[in-house]
Scaffold this motif. Structure first.
Motif, PDB file in Angstrom:
ATOM      1  N   TRP A 127      -9.566  14.231  -4.994  1.00  0.00           N
ATOM      2  CA  TRP A 127      -8.859  12.682  -5.865  1.00  0.00           C
ATOM      3  C   TRP A 127      -9.065  12.209  -6.621  1.00  0.00           C
ATOM      4  O   TRP A 127      -9.942  11.872  -7.230  1.00  0.00           O
ATOM      5  CB  TRP A 127      -8.180  11.701  -4.846  1.00  0.00           C
ATOM      6  N   THR A 149      -4.976   6.322   0.448  1.00  0.00           N
ATOM      7  CA  THR A 149      -4.111   5.335   0.582  1.00  0.00           C
ATOM      8  C   THR A 149      -4.005   4.531  -0.922  1.00  0.00           C
ATOM      9  O   THR A 149      -6.209   3.702  -1.825  1.00  0.00           O
ATOM     10  CB  THR A 149      -3.900   4.445   1.628  1.00  0.00           C
ATOM     11  N   THR A 189       1.094   6.059   0.413  1.00  0.00           N
ATOM     12  CA  THR A 189      -0.544   6.236   1.273  1.00  0.00           C
ATOM     13  C   THR A 189      -0.183   7.807   0.717  1.00  0.00           C
ATOM     14  O   THR A 189       1.540   8.132   0.516  1.00  0.00           O
ATOM     15  CB  THR A 189      -0.176   7.007   3.339  1.00  0.00           C
ATOM     16  N   SER A 212       0.694  -1.266  -0.463  1.00  0.00           N
ATOM     17  CA  SER A 212       0.106   0.332   0.275  1.00  0.00           C
ATOM     18  C   SER A 212       0.895   1.131   0.067  1.00  0.00           C
ATOM     19  O   SER A 212       2.770   1.095   0.329  1.00  0.00           O
ATOM     20  CB  SER A 212      -0.931   0.184   1.051  1.00  0.00           C
ATOM     21  N   ILE A 268      -9.653   7.534   2.296  1.00  0.00           N
ATOM     22  CA  ILE A 268      -9.128   8.768   2.318  1.00  0.00           C
ATOM     23  C   ILE A 268      -9.725   9.518   3.615  1.00  0.00           C
ATOM     24  O   ILE A 268     -10.237   8.993   4.358  1.00  0.00           O
ATOM     25  CB  ILE A 268      -9.444   9.521   1.618  1.00  0.00           C
ATOM     26  N   SER A 269      -8.222  10.073   3.998  1.00  0.00           N
ATOM     27  CA  SER A 269      -7.961  11.172   5.345  1.00  0.00           C
ATOM     28  C   SER A 269      -8.520  12.683   5.191  1.00  0.00           C
ATOM     29  O   SER A 269      -8.272  12.904   4.327  1.00  0.00           O
ATOM     30  CB  SER A 269      -7.253  10.420   6.425  1.00  0.00           C
ATOM     31  N   THR A 292      -5.241  12.570   3.174  1.00  0.00           N
ATOM     32  CA  THR A 292      -4.184  11.904   2.446  1.00  0.00           C
ATOM     33  C   THR A 292      -4.975  10.244   1.682  1.00  0.00           C
ATOM     34  O   THR A 292      -6.637  10.647   1.752  1.00  0.00           O
ATOM     35  CB  THR A 292      -3.293  11.094   3.806  1.00  0.00           C
ATOM     36  N   SER A 295      -4.442   0.274  -1.911  1.00  0.00           N
ATOM     37  CA  SER A 295      -3.938  -0.769  -0.580  1.00  0.00           C
ATOM     38  C   SER A 295      -4.409  -1.447  -1.539  1.00  0.00           C
ATOM     39  O   SER A 295      -4.854  -1.977  -3.180  1.00  0.00           O
ATOM     40  CB  SER A 295      -5.415  -0.494  -0.312  1.00  0.00           C
ATOM     41  N   GLN A 351      -0.146  12.061   0.671  1.00  0.00           N
ATOM     42  CA  GLN A 351       0.025  13.470   1.589  1.00  0.00           C
ATOM     43  C   GLN A 351      -0.098  14.543   0.408  1.00  0.00           C
ATOM     44  O   GLN A 351      -0.339  14.868  -0.481  1.00  0.00           O
ATOM     45  CB  GLN A 351       1.122  13.569   2.579  1.00  0.00           C
TER      46      GLN A 351
END
Lengths: 111, 119
Positions: B34, B79, B20, B18, B68-69, B77, B81, B22
């Protein structure tokens, strides 16, 4: 859904030549943007133009919303103008808005 | 206009791992977006990230694959995966800016992108 069509798909110019890129869209839109993606992948916002004409140096853009098209003019082209030019229209999508993208015009300016 | 810092700029990853990505913006923005751009293609929206709520994913993209965060109004962020070679793409974050004054471009602004290669 809305369709965004760009023409021509590919274009080769000699340095110093002028060109016109076209973007047609199939329905009413909230706004329209032109982007340049350079050979390194960076997307640069050129114009945010829902209607009318704007100019920025050697570039200008005209959007005729009632006829659903926009034009991007490049004058006195330079090798640094090479890359892909994208047109994207802004539409309502539920509670949000989203950009719908054309497939781009790939421009190569030769010295 | 806003400055968007995106990192890493590129990476080569093994399948099954994975990554991530930023995205940091120098001003507070409500929504961050995104995108994925596969080789030679146009941009495809993955998801819209609002601060304090779950991201909204587009058709064909799921949270388990692209979590997503969005912990605050300047940072997000994405990711990717359990990567496979089909995930090799450029990933870009974007924000929308108000049209601010004469000469303000407004519209969508993009980070410099993350060029991902999965081997």
């Amino acid at each position: 859904g809305i369709q965004v069509e760009q023409s021509p798909p590919d274009l080769i110019l000699q340095e110093g030549a002028n060109s016109t890129l076209r973007c047609n869209f199939s329905d009413s839109v909230n706004n329209l943007q032109w982007f340049h993606q350079n050979p390194w992948g960076q997307l640069i916002n050129l114009f945010y133009i829902p209607s009318g004409t704007k100019q920025n140096g050697r570039l200008s853009a005209t959007t005729v919303a009632t006829e659903r098209y926009s034009l991007l003019y490049i004058s006195s082209s330079q090798t640094t103008d090479s890359g892909v030019y994208f047109c994207a229209v802004l539409i309502n999508a539920g509670n949000n808005r989203k950009l719908i993208w054309g497939l781009g015009t790939s421009l190569a300016v030769n010295p | 206009s806003a400055v968007i810092s995106q990192k890493p700029s590129r990476d080569i990853c093994q399948r099954g791992t994975s990554l991530t990505i930023q995205c940091q913006v120098d001003s507070q923005v409500t929504m961050m977006f995104w995108y994925r751009q596969q080789p030679g293609q146009s941009l495809t929206l993955i998801a819209t990230a609002n601060q304090g709520s779950e991201a909204t994913y587009e058709s064909g993209f799921v949270i388990d694959k692209f979590p997503i965060s969005r912990p605050n109004l300047t940072f997000s962020t994405l990711t990717v995966s359990n990567m496979s070679p089909e995930d090799s793409s450029i990933y870009l974050c974007s924000v929308v800016l108000p049209k601010s004054g004469q000469g303000g471009l407004g519209g969508y602004t993009f980070g410099s992108g993350t060029r991902l290669t999965v081997v």
